[in-house]
Write an enzyme that holds these catalytic residues in place. Structure first.
Site, short mmCIF file in Angstrom:
data_model
loop_
_atom_site.label_atom_id
_atom_site.label_comp_id
_atom_site.label_asym_id
_atom_site.label_seq_id
_atom_site.Cartn_x
_atom_site.Cartn_y
_atom_site.Cartn_z
N ASP A 36 1.26 -1.22 -0.10
CA ASP A 36 -0.29 -0.18 -0.24
C ASP A 36 0.39 1.04 -0.06
OD1 ASP A 36 -2.09 -1.24 0.03
OD2 ASP A 36 -2.86 -1.10 2.25
N LYS A 58 -3.71 3.54 -3.08
CA LYS A 58 -4.79 4.24 -3.12
C LYS A 58 -4.90 5.47 -3.19
CE LYS A 58 -7.06 -0.21 -1.16
NZ LYS A 58 -6.58 -0.53 -0.63
N GLY A 90 0.34 -0.57 9.38
CA GLY A 90 -0.52 -1.19 10.24
C GLY A 90 -0.81 -2.06 10.82
N MET A 170 -8.92 7.60 9.36
CA MET A 170 -9.37 8.56 8.05
C MET A 170 -10.27 9.46 8.76
SD MET A 170 -10.13 4.80 6.39
CE MET A 170 -10.69 3.77 7.43
#
Ligand code: SAH
Length: 251
Positions: A36, A58, A90, A170
């Site tokens: 990621d 992303k 994480g 987020m």
């Protein structure tokens, strides 16, 4: 030919020293790493020079893979006999879509191993000196996603308040809606909170304020992702600021 294994590996919040030994060993021996955007470059540098690194970040602006394509890539490689290290920021099972990737792999008959990581909440708590629980301040802690399917439909009532700590992942972009939602649920406008940006990285910032000021805090300080919002009395305990001063001093 035997299928390879998909390793869903938690890369922790940033600092390579916070990897588990198992994660470090897998990264150092991998032939293929699918990672990621949140994974720190210092961690990717641990891979062998000949390892193939595939980013599935992303980010809106760049061309990126959809979740279905990521699943398909992992399964295709495993079925071709290759072990795959799927590296996530994480912990893979905390807002990391690790559950989806595991289910798809199992449905395709591919073996999966989960390697846990230090989730951003644990990393941010440690780095900022904010205990998530404390006998005098909080005996409950909840993790929620501030930006997922239908924020306004999510029921957070009872998750924040006296004696409770709420950690929002987020939540930078939706900070105004989050503050509004929590106050509509009855949370006091002066409930203390902290925003921890880039936890466990050299550029970490810890910002504090009352709940009602969250939207301004995020805007005025130009808070950027990745950041966590921690809400509750644990963020206003005296030693939290000492830990920060020490962290700054050491940095
Ligand atoms: N699986 C990850 C979470 C992925 S969701 C974990 O367990 O930590 C992505 C969100 O995690 C970001 O929007 C941010 O809220 C949080 N996050 C990840 N790394 C962070 C960091 N170093 N500092 C602060 N927040 C972080």
């Amino acid at each position: 030919m035997e299928n390879g294994t998909i390793y869903l590996v938690g890369a922790g919040p940033g600092d390579p020293d916070l990897l588990t030994l198992r994660a470090a060993r897998l990264i150092e021996s991998a032939r293929l790493i699918v990672h990621d955007g949140l994974v720190d470059p210092a961690i990717l540098d641990m891979a062998r020079p000949e390892a193939k690194l595939v980013s599935v970040a992303k980010k809106r602006a760049r061309h990126t893979l959809q979740q279905d394509d990521i699943n398909a890539l992992l399964i295709r490689e495993a079925k071709a006999g290759h072990d795959v290290v799927r590296l996530k920021g994480g912990d893979p099972f905390v807002f990391g879509r690790g559950g989806e990737e595991m289910e798809e792999a199992h449905a395709a008959g591919v073996r999966v191993e989960i390697v846990p990581g230090i989730s951003a909440a644990n990393g941010a708590a440690a780095a900022s000196g904010i205990p998530l629980t404390h006998r005098d301040a909080a005996s409950v802690v909840s993790f929620v996603a501030g930006q997922c399917k239908g924020l306004s439909d999510q029921d957070w009532s009872g998750l924040a308040g006296v004696g409770r700590t709420l950690v929002i992942y987020m939540g930078v972009k939706t900070a105004p809606q989050i503050a509004e939602k929590l106050m509509a649920d009855g949370l006091a406008p002066d409930m203390p909170l902290a925003v921890v940006e880039n936890a466990c990285r050299p550029e970490m910032r810890v910002l504090r304020g009352p709940l009602a000021a969250l939207p301004d805090l995020v805007e005025v300080e130009a808070v950027k992702s990745p950041a966590l919002i921690i809400i509750g009395d644990v963020t206003a305990r005296p030693n939290a600021s000492v830990a920060e001063m020490l962290a700054e001093f050491v940095a």
